[in-house]
Design a protein around this motif. Structure first.
Motif, PDB file in Angstrom:
ATOM      1  N   SER A  45       0.829  -1.217   0.000  1.00  0.00           N
ATOM      2  CA  SER A  45       0.000   0.000   0.000  1.00  0.00           C
ATOM      3  C   SER A  45       0.858   1.261   0.000  1.00  0.00           C
ATOM      4  O   SER A  45       0.590   2.203  -0.753  1.00  0.00           O
ATOM      5  CB  SER A  45      -0.930  -0.007   1.218  1.00  0.00           C
ATOM      6  OG  SER A  45      -1.806  -1.115   1.192  1.00  0.00           O
ATOM      7  N   VAL A  46       1.878   1.259   0.849  1.00  0.00           N
ATOM      8  CA  VAL A  46       2.770   2.432   0.899  1.00  0.00           C
ATOM      9  C   VAL A  46       3.494   2.607  -0.435  1.00  0.00           C
ATOM     10  O   VAL A  46       3.631   3.732  -0.938  1.00  0.00           O
ATOM     11  CB  VAL A  46       3.778   2.282   2.062  1.00  0.00           C
ATOM     12  CG1 VAL A  46       4.817   3.403   2.015  1.00  0.00           C
ATOM     13  CG2 VAL A  46       3.051   2.297   3.401  1.00  0.00           C
ATOM     14  N   SER A  47       3.944   1.514  -1.014  1.00  0.00           N
ATOM     15  CA  SER A  47       4.632   1.593  -2.308  1.00  0.00           C
ATOM     16  C   SER A  47       3.702   2.123  -3.396  1.00  0.00           C
ATOM     17  O   SER A  47       4.118   2.906  -4.250  1.00  0.00           O
ATOM     18  CB  SER A  47       5.165   0.210  -2.708  1.00  0.00           C
ATOM     19  OG  SER A  47       6.111  -0.248  -1.784  1.00  0.00           O
ATOM     20  N   ALA A  48       2.441   1.689  -3.366  1.00  0.00           N
ATOM     21  CA  ALA A  48       1.474   2.164  -4.355  1.00  0.00           C
ATOM     22  C   ALA A  48       1.262   3.670  -4.226  1.00  0.00           C
ATOM     23  O   ALA A  48       1.184   4.385  -5.234  1.00  0.00           O
ATOM     24  CB  ALA A  48       0.146   1.429  -4.186  1.00  0.00           C
ATOM     25  N   VAL A  49       1.194   4.147  -2.985  1.00  0.00           N
ATOM     26  CA  VAL A  49       1.025   5.588  -2.767  1.00  0.00           C
ATOM     27  C   VAL A  49       2.248   6.349  -3.273  1.00  0.00           C
ATOM     28  O   VAL A  49       2.131   7.386  -3.941  1.00  0.00           O
ATOM     29  CB  VAL A  49       0.775   5.889  -1.275  1.00  0.00           C
ATOM     30  CG1 VAL A  49       0.797   7.398  -1.020  1.00  0.00           C
ATOM     31  CG2 VAL A  49      -0.563   5.297  -0.834  1.00  0.00           C
ATOM     32  N   ILE A  50       3.448   5.843  -2.968  1.00  0.00           N
ATOM     33  CA  ILE A  50       4.670   6.520  -3.399  1.00  0.00           C
ATOM     34  C   ILE A  50       4.760   6.563  -4.927  1.00  0.00           C
ATOM     35  O   ILE A  50       5.029   7.617  -5.518  1.00  0.00           O
ATOM     36  CB  ILE A  50       5.907   5.815  -2.811  1.00  0.00           C
ATOM     37  CG1 ILE A  50       5.970   6.042  -1.301  1.00  0.00           C
ATOM     38  CG2 ILE A  50       7.188   6.327  -3.472  1.00  0.00           C
ATOM     39  CD1 ILE A  50       7.086   5.277  -0.617  1.00  0.00           C
ATOM     40  N   THR A  85      -6.774   7.938  -8.879  1.00  0.00           N
ATOM     41  CA  THR A  85      -6.885   6.907  -9.912  1.00  0.00           C
ATOM     42  C   THR A  85      -5.567   6.188 -10.130  1.00  0.00           C
ATOM     43  O   THR A  85      -5.499   4.952 -10.160  1.00  0.00           O
ATOM     44  CB  THR A  85      -7.358   7.526 -11.239  1.00  0.00           C
ATOM     45  OG1 THR A  85      -8.649   8.108 -11.056  1.00  0.00           O
ATOM     46  CG2 THR A  85      -7.442   6.464 -12.332  1.00  0.00           C
ATOM     47  N   VAL A  86      -4.487   6.944 -10.260  1.00  0.00           N
ATOM     48  CA  VAL A  86      -3.197   6.312 -10.520  1.00  0.00           C
ATOM     49  C   VAL A  86      -2.707   5.545  -9.296  1.00  0.00           C
ATOM     50  O   VAL A  86      -2.083   4.485  -9.418  1.00  0.00           O
ATOM     51  CB  VAL A  86      -2.151   7.355 -10.988  1.00  0.00           C
ATOM     52  CG1 VAL A  86      -1.720   8.276  -9.867  1.00  0.00           C
ATOM     53  CG2 VAL A  86      -0.942   6.659 -11.595  1.00  0.00           C
ATOM     54  N   ILE A  87      -3.007   6.018  -8.088  1.00  0.00           N
ATOM     55  CA  ILE A  87      -2.613   5.297  -6.872  1.00  0.00           C
ATOM     56  C   ILE A  87      -3.341   3.955  -6.786  1.00  0.00           C
ATOM     57  O   ILE A  87      -2.743   2.913  -6.475  1.00  0.00           O
ATOM     58  CB  ILE A  87      -2.892   6.149  -5.618  1.00  0.00           C
ATOM     59  CG1 ILE A  87      -1.908   7.334  -5.561  1.00  0.00           C
ATOM     60  CG2 ILE A  87      -2.764   5.308  -4.350  1.00  0.00           C
ATOM     61  CD1 ILE A  87      -2.213   8.323  -4.457  1.00  0.00           C
ATOM     62  N   LEU A  88      -4.642   3.958  -7.076  1.00  0.00           N
ATOM     63  CA  LEU A  88      -5.419   2.717  -7.027  1.00  0.00           C
ATOM     64  C   LEU A  88      -4.927   1.708  -8.067  1.00  0.00           C
ATOM     65  O   LEU A  88      -4.806   0.508  -7.781  1.00  0.00           O
ATOM     66  CB  LEU A  88      -6.905   3.020  -7.239  1.00  0.00           C
ATOM     67  CG  LEU A  88      -7.610   3.731  -6.079  1.00  0.00           C
ATOM     68  CD1 LEU A  88      -9.040   4.100  -6.473  1.00  0.00           C
ATOM     69  CD2 LEU A  88      -7.623   2.852  -4.835  1.00  0.00           C
ATOM     70  N   LEU A  89      -4.648   2.174  -9.266  1.00  0.00           N
ATOM     71  CA  LEU A  89      -4.163   1.268 -10.310  1.00  0.00           C
ATOM     72  C   LEU A  89      -2.770   0.741  -9.981  1.00  0.00           C
ATOM     73  O   LEU A  89      -2.448  -0.427 -10.258  1.00  0.00           O
ATOM     74  CB  LEU A  89      -4.171   1.965 -11.665  1.00  0.00           C
ATOM     75  CG  LEU A  89      -5.575   2.237 -12.246  1.00  0.00           C
ATOM     76  CD1 LEU A  89      -5.485   3.046 -13.527  1.00  0.00           C
ATOM     77  CD2 LEU A  89      -6.307   0.924 -12.494  1.00  0.00           C
ATOM     78  N   MET A  90      -1.933   1.583  -9.380  1.00  0.00           N
ATOM     79  CA  MET A  90      -0.612   1.108  -8.947  1.00  0.00           C
ATOM     80  C   MET A  90      -0.767   0.037  -7.873  1.00  0.00           C
ATOM     81  O   MET A  90      -0.051  -0.973  -7.865  1.00  0.00           O
ATOM     82  CB  MET A  90       0.220   2.274  -8.395  1.00  0.00           C
ATOM     83  CG  MET A  90       0.826   3.188  -9.442  1.00  0.00           C
ATOM     84  SD  MET A  90       1.926   2.360 -10.610  1.00  0.00           S
ATOM     85  CE  MET A  90       2.916   1.362  -9.538  1.00  0.00           C
ATOM     86  N   GLY A  91      -1.706   0.254  -6.947  1.00  0.00           N
ATOM     87  CA  GLY A  91      -1.957  -0.741  -5.913  1.00  0.00           C
ATOM     88  C   GLY A  91      -2.393  -2.069  -6.502  1.00  0.00           C
ATOM     89  O   GLY A  91      -1.947  -3.138  -6.063  1.00  0.00           O
ATOM     90  N   LEU A  92      -3.267  -2.022  -7.509  1.00  0.00           N
ATOM     91  CA  LEU A  92      -3.720  -3.244  -8.170  1.00  0.00           C
ATOM     92  C   LEU A  92      -2.546  -3.977  -8.814  1.00  0.00           C
ATOM     93  O   LEU A  92      -2.415  -5.209  -8.695  1.00  0.00           O
ATOM     94  CB  LEU A  92      -4.775  -2.904  -9.225  1.00  0.00           C
ATOM     95  CG  LEU A  92      -5.278  -4.069 -10.087  1.00  0.00           C
ATOM     96  CD1 LEU A  92      -5.921  -5.142  -9.217  1.00  0.00           C
ATOM     97  CD2 LEU A  92      -6.255  -3.559 -11.140  1.00  0.00           C
ATOM     98  N   ALA A  93      -1.681  -3.243  -9.488  1.00  0.00           N
ATOM     99  CA  ALA A  93      -0.520  -3.863 -10.141  1.00  0.00           C
ATOM    100  C   ALA A  93       0.407  -4.522  -9.126  1.00  0.00           C
ATOM    101  O   ALA A  93       0.871  -5.650  -9.334  1.00  0.00           O
ATOM    102  CB  ALA A  93       0.238  -2.806 -10.951  1.00  0.00           C
ATOM    103  N   LEU A  94       0.665  -3.854  -8.007  1.00  0.00           N
ATOM    104  CA  LEU A  94       1.561  -4.419  -6.997  1.00  0.00           C
ATOM    105  C   LEU A  94       0.922  -5.620  -6.289  1.00  0.00           C
ATOM    106  O   LEU A  94       1.626  -6.563  -5.915  1.00  0.00           O
ATOM    107  CB  LEU A  94       1.941  -3.343  -5.974  1.00  0.00           C
ATOM    108  CG  LEU A  94       2.812  -2.201  -6.517  1.00  0.00           C
ATOM    109  CD1 LEU A  94       3.078  -1.176  -5.425  1.00  0.00           C
ATOM    110  CD2 LEU A  94       4.127  -2.727  -7.073  1.00  0.00           C
TER     111      LEU A  94
END
Length: 367
Positions: A45-50, A85-94
């Motif tokens: 989660s932290v990585s997705a936010v960053i 939007t980009v944070i959520l999609l990054m979270g999905l990818a990770l």
């Protein structure tokens, strides 16, 4: 169409932001797959936010350098939507690469999601412009999307290849290049027209307010960069086992069904159940344990591992390989040797079987 240009200083600053965010986010998740699920969720989660916030910050740092002959503002709600939007999609990818069996297909899927997330964030953010409107060329949109997907997939394939320092640095460059290139390629295919009757009903963000927000973002990202950089500098690189400290001599206990194998990570010794390891490969005076997508550095030699591990569980297929027969999914007989395949072990798809051990291996596998 309005004439416009880009400030070179802001362009370089945006590239630096993209690289800092990429390095921080990708490095933070190193070793996450070996963590307990609750801890792994927090790290992901932290990585997705960053990563997501870094992509957003890069975009708006570059927008600060956009020079138009008229003033323009940003709708705060649309700007917030682009970031979320980009944070959520990054979270999905990770989540895809850090939960479940990590395969090449899952890594490519995760990279593709990130490749879509970058231009989606860009175009959502651009739609929030007030007092002027962006006009896009279809070719510019297609090229930006294709390039973003290609760079992002490459970044994930490199970063999640073996998770070494070299892979993470190359993945950082590919990811940062994706974010930076997509923005300016998309901008090259974008024109601007002044709104004939601008509406300013909602509170708008001027470039000054935006600059303040981006400065805070850059400060937070830089802090994350320093913390992850310190971890990166001290973390044991599993691709260089010769740099590990000499293991202390230990007594040789009798093999037991619940045997756990030691491995070194983060300057500590961890343990993994032998049943979870698909194969063990000699690496000089040490060995590498292959478990799922992970390559773990073990201080035991291949001979010591062969003595300690119960024979019914692991087979010596080669002078450099011990194989867990329960993880072998198929076997291929060749002219004078063979190959064991592991469909569920992304880190080691196959292991050789030498001629001298061919009969024993075939008997143990029931052939």
């Amino acid at each position: 169409m309005l004439d416009y240009s880009h400030n070179g200083f802001y362009a370089l600053a945006s590239l630096a932001i993209a690289l800092i965010a990429a390095f921080s986010g990708l490095t933070l998740t190193q070793g996450a797959s070996g963590m307990r699920a609750p801890v792994r969720k927090v790290v992901v989660s932290v990585s997705a936010v960053i990563l997501g916030w870094g992509i957003w910050s890069m975009h708006f740092v570059a927008m600060l350098g956009l020079d138009l002959p008229i003033a323009f503002y940003f709708d705060p709600l649309v700007t917030l939507i682009s970031a979320l939007t980009v944070i959520l999609l990054m979270g999905l990818a990770l989540l895809i690469v850090h939960f479940g069996t990590r395969t090449r297909g899952r890594i490519i899927l995760a990279g593709g999601i990130v490749g879509v997330a970058i231009p989606v964030m860009h175009y959502i953010g651009m739609s929030g412009m007030e007092l002027c409107s962006p006009v896009y060329s279809p070719l510019g949109v297609v090229v930006a999307l294709a390039l973003s997907i290609a760079f992002s997939v490459a970044a994930f394939l490199i970063s999640y290849r073996q998770r070494t320092r070299r892979d993470l640095l190359l993945g950082t460059l590919a990811f940062g290049a994706a974010v930076f290139a997509v923005h300016f390629i998309a901008m090259a295919g974008t024109g601007f027209v002044a709104d004939p009757d601008p509406e300013t009903i909602v509170p708008l963000m001027s470039k000054g307010v935006l600059a303040f927000g981006v400065t805070i973002s850059a400060f937070v990202l830089s802090g994350a960069f320093l913390l992850s950089g310190a971890t990166f500098a001290t973390r044991l690189d599993r691709s260089a086992p010769e740099a590990a400290p000499e293991p202390a001599p230990v007594p040789e206990p009798a093999p037991s069904p619940g045997l756990r194998l030691p491995y070194e990570s983060d300057s500590r010794t961890h343990f993994i159940d032998a049943e979870a390891v698909s194969a063990i490969r000699a690496e000089g005076h040490y060995t590498i344990l292959y478990a799922g997508a992970e390559r773990l550095f073990c201080p035991w030699s291949i001979s010591e591992a062969d003595k300690r591990i119960p024979k019914p569980l692991f087979l010596r297929t080669h002078r450099s390989y011990l194989v867990n027969r329960d993880h072998v999914t198929s076997f291929e007989r060749r002219k004078d040797n063979g190959v064991c395949y592991f469909e569920n072990t992304a880190s080691l798809p196959k292991a050789p079987v030498s001629r001298s051990r061919l009969r024993d291996v075939r008997e143990a596998l029931g052939m």
